[in-house]
Scaffold this motif. Sequence first.
Motif, PDB file in Angstrom:
ATOM      1  N   VAL A   9      11.130  65.357 -63.647  1.00  0.00           N
ATOM      2  CA  VAL A   9      10.043  66.549 -62.387  1.00  0.00           C
ATOM      3  C   VAL A   9       9.657  65.915 -61.707  1.00  0.00           C
ATOM      4  CG1 VAL A   9       9.234  68.102 -62.177  1.00  0.00           C
ATOM      5  CG2 VAL A   9       9.981  68.592 -64.403  1.00  0.00           C
ATOM      6  N   MET A  10       9.346  65.017 -61.792  1.00  0.00           N
ATOM      7  CA  MET A  10       8.444  64.015 -60.284  1.00  0.00           C
ATOM      8  C   MET A  10       9.354  63.242 -59.789  1.00  0.00           C
ATOM      9  SD  MET A  10       5.530  65.001 -60.559  1.00  0.00           S
ATOM     10  CE  MET A  10       4.928  63.736 -59.211  1.00  0.00           C
ATOM     11  N   PHE A  11      10.618  62.087 -60.392  1.00  0.00           N
ATOM     12  CA  PHE A  11      11.530  62.144 -60.855  1.00  0.00           C
ATOM     13  C   PHE A  11      11.838  62.865 -59.372  1.00  0.00           C
ATOM     14  CE2 PHE A  11      16.181  61.071 -60.364  1.00  0.00           C
ATOM     15  CZ  PHE A  11      16.497  59.084 -59.826  1.00  0.00           C
ATOM     16  N   CYS A  12      12.376  64.341 -59.728  1.00  0.00           N
ATOM     17  CA  CYS A  12      13.686  64.791 -58.712  1.00  0.00           C
ATOM     18  C   CYS A  12      12.556  65.165 -57.339  1.00  0.00           C
ATOM     19  CB  CYS A  12      13.879  65.826 -59.105  1.00  0.00           C
ATOM     20  SG  CYS A  12      14.968  65.771 -60.823  1.00  0.00           S
ATOM     21  N   LEU A  13      11.436  65.706 -57.214  1.00  0.00           N
ATOM     22  CA  LEU A  13      10.460  65.790 -56.883  1.00  0.00           C
ATOM     23  C   LEU A  13      10.243  64.831 -55.345  1.00  0.00           C
ATOM     24  CD1 LEU A  13       7.148  67.459 -58.005  1.00  0.00           C
ATOM     25  CD2 LEU A  13       9.165  68.559 -56.549  1.00  0.00           C
ATOM     26  N   THR A  14      10.414  63.717 -56.167  1.00  0.00           N
ATOM     27  CA  THR A  14      10.628  62.352 -55.253  1.00  0.00           C
ATOM     28  C   THR A  14      11.613  61.939 -54.039  1.00  0.00           C
ATOM     29  OG1 THR A  14       8.653  60.599 -56.688  1.00  0.00           O
ATOM     30  CG2 THR A  14       9.937  60.025 -55.267  1.00  0.00           C
ATOM     31  N   ILE A  15      12.807  62.316 -54.695  1.00  0.00           N
ATOM     32  CA  ILE A  15      13.851  63.048 -54.011  1.00  0.00           C
ATOM     33  C   ILE A  15      14.554  64.294 -52.829  1.00  0.00           C
ATOM     34  CG2 ILE A  15      16.546  63.258 -54.110  1.00  0.00           C
ATOM     35  CD1 ILE A  15      16.114  61.423 -57.079  1.00  0.00           C
ATOM     36  N   ALA A  16      13.235  65.129 -53.450  1.00  0.00           N
ATOM     37  CA  ALA A  16      13.312  65.737 -52.462  1.00  0.00           C
ATOM     38  C   ALA A  16      12.053  65.837 -51.332  1.00  0.00           C
ATOM     39  CB  ALA A  16      12.800  66.915 -53.183  1.00  0.00           C
ATOM     40  N   LEU A  17      10.939  64.621 -51.521  1.00  0.00           N
ATOM     41  CA  LEU A  17      10.644  64.225 -50.796  1.00  0.00           C
ATOM     42  C   LEU A  17      10.890  63.345 -49.734  1.00  0.00           C
ATOM     43  CD1 LEU A  17       7.137  64.968 -49.773  1.00  0.00           C
ATOM     44  CD2 LEU A  17       6.801  63.175 -51.178  1.00  0.00           C
ATOM     45  N   PHE A  18      11.914  62.538 -49.934  1.00  0.00           N
ATOM     46  CA  PHE A  18      12.457  61.561 -49.326  1.00  0.00           C
ATOM     47  C   PHE A  18      13.720  62.250 -48.319  1.00  0.00           C
ATOM     48  CE2 PHE A  18      10.316  58.293 -51.238  1.00  0.00           C
ATOM     49  CZ  PHE A  18      10.149  57.816 -50.443  1.00  0.00           C
ATOM     50  N   ALA A  19      14.069  62.960 -48.766  1.00  0.00           N
ATOM     51  CA  ALA A  19      14.651  64.128 -48.162  1.00  0.00           C
ATOM     52  C   ALA A  19      14.428  64.714 -47.374  1.00  0.00           C
ATOM     53  CB  ALA A  19      16.000  64.743 -49.320  1.00  0.00           C
ATOM     54  N   TYR A  20      13.378  65.443 -47.514  1.00  0.00           N
ATOM     55  CA  TYR A  20      13.200  66.415 -46.781  1.00  0.00           C
ATOM     56  C   TYR A  20      12.073  65.263 -44.989  1.00  0.00           C
ATOM     57  CZ  TYR A  20       8.798  69.179 -43.455  1.00  0.00           C
ATOM     58  OH  TYR A  20       8.911  69.689 -42.808  1.00  0.00           O
ATOM     59  N   GLY A  21      11.901  64.399 -45.869  1.00  0.00           N
ATOM     60  CA  GLY A  21      11.458  63.294 -44.819  1.00  0.00           C
ATOM     61  C   GLY A  21      12.367  62.641 -43.959  1.00  0.00           C
ATOM     62  N   ILE A  22      13.580  62.661 -44.321  1.00  0.00           N
ATOM     63  CA  ILE A  22      14.798  62.167 -43.895  1.00  0.00           C
ATOM     64  C   ILE A  22      15.208  63.074 -42.350  1.00  0.00           C
ATOM     65  CG2 ILE A  22      17.378  61.312 -43.335  1.00  0.00           C
ATOM     66  CD1 ILE A  22      16.010  59.765 -45.690  1.00  0.00           C
ATOM     67  N   THR A  23      15.415  64.419 -42.947  1.00  0.00           N
ATOM     68  CA  THR A  23      16.151  65.708 -42.849  1.00  0.00           C
ATOM     69  C   THR A  23      15.199  66.383 -41.226  1.00  0.00           C
ATOM     70  OG1 THR A  23      16.088  66.882 -44.348  1.00  0.00           O
ATOM     71  CG2 THR A  23      17.706  65.779 -44.445  1.00  0.00           C
ATOM     72  N   GLN A  24      13.605  66.757 -42.112  1.00  0.00           N
ATOM     73  CA  GLN A  24      13.096  67.430 -40.994  1.00  0.00           C
ATOM     74  C   GLN A  24      12.011  66.483 -41.206  1.00  0.00           C
ATOM     75  OE1 GLN A  24      13.796  70.364 -40.152  1.00  0.00           O
ATOM     76  NE2 GLN A  24      15.452  70.317 -41.767  1.00  0.00           N
ATOM     77  N   GLY A  25      11.241  66.010 -41.682  1.00  0.00           N
ATOM     78  CA  GLY A  25      10.052  65.453 -41.170  1.00  0.00           C
ATOM     79  C   GLY A  25       9.871  64.373 -40.346  1.00  0.00           C
ATOM     80  N   LYS A  26      10.673  63.667 -39.684  1.00  0.00           N
ATOM     81  CA  LYS A  26      10.203  62.485 -38.445  1.00  0.00           C
ATOM     82  C   LYS A  26      10.729  63.753 -37.655  1.00  0.00           C
ATOM     83  CE  LYS A  26      15.693  62.183 -38.553  1.00  0.00           C
ATOM     84  NZ  LYS A  26      16.623  61.274 -39.152  1.00  0.00           N
TER      85      LYS A  26
END
Length: 406
Positions: A125-142
């Motif tokens: 679950v933490m593995f998947c959350l990490t991927i989701a977090l990075f995906a958010y950072g790339i698509t929205q966070g910047k």
Amino acid sequence: MKRKLNLLPFIIVAIIFFALNAYVLSGLGTINQSTWLSPIFWVFIVGLTFALLYAIQQMRIQGMNRFFQIISHAFLIIFAAELVFAFFLLLGDIYRLLLGLSTNFQPEGFHILGRSNYWVDFAFVMFCLTIALFAYGITQGKYAYRVIKHTLYFDDLPASFDGFTLTQISDVHAGSFTNSKAVQKGIDMINAQKSDLFVFTGDLVNNASSEIAPYIGHFSQIKAPFGQFSVLGNHDYGDYIKWPTEADKIQNLNQLKAYHKELGFKLLLDEHVELHKNGEKIILAGIENWGIGFGERGDLNKALQNTNVDDFKILLSHDPSHWDAQVKNYPSKIQLSLAGHTHGMQFGIEAFGIKWSPVKYRYKHWAGIKTENGRYLNVNRGFGFLGFSGRIGIWPEITVIELKKK
């Protein structure tokens, strides 16, 4: 004589990388024991690794390109998620080992199938959350701009400037932008602050002056009653790419300076201006980039020439290492310094009383307000992004500072 390549560091990295992936695969095998898991896993990891090596080779020839960005970010996301997965998996394995030893469990009986499915599931679950977090950072966070406000108090602030406000941004890195509408949102937020003064503390581009050209219409919208002022950052000098000739590099810098003027920014190059209000004044000074390890070009003495010791001074200096090296103990008091440069490494945690980023191991002060020796420093977290095309936990910042008289 051709220098002999030392393969030992590469071999060590390869062994560690293989061991990490083998350990991750052992954890995934606890969840899914399909015979197809292992070959699919290794084909994916090896394929992604060779794609990254190829992308790096092409980047050295062609420069930064879309293929390199996609592959490098995919590799970074998977690698970060694997590290998180391996960390929680290791905690579970250590706990099982200690529990086994405390109950006279024989070490030779320690095997992978003895893992708790609940703990492995949690790690996944933490593995998947990490991927989701990075995906958010790339698509929205910047582009998730934040307005951060500070009120600073001074004994020696001229009374006419009590309540004076300034807006600061830093590190635009226009060459990294891919969404002009999102950038416009940030510009609108800057103008919405209605500050008396606007300042930009360097790194308008990544390498070439042409990167800002598509966004001149955006940043030229920024207006403030007391003007818009700027300085150069380490990336603005074009030091990180190879130019056909030295003359081309010089021309690039001259063009960048011209773009500052076109944006409506008064570029301060080791100089200062006086800001007047009701017969009183404050000094706004700016220097060329001065940073330990990033070029010590700026001349603080020149920038403050013909100012008085008791003048209230604000300094624009891109790199916060300059404040520690020269500014905080400068004989003529500089009450407030404004810097950027660090980006907060675009990754970290600032929540629940925690303030952490890997960049702290390089810079003593990497974000926000610091005070020492009766002087303030603010390090802006940056408006844009560089390298990693995203932000996680350290969001792009618009700083608003209000000056108050004690």
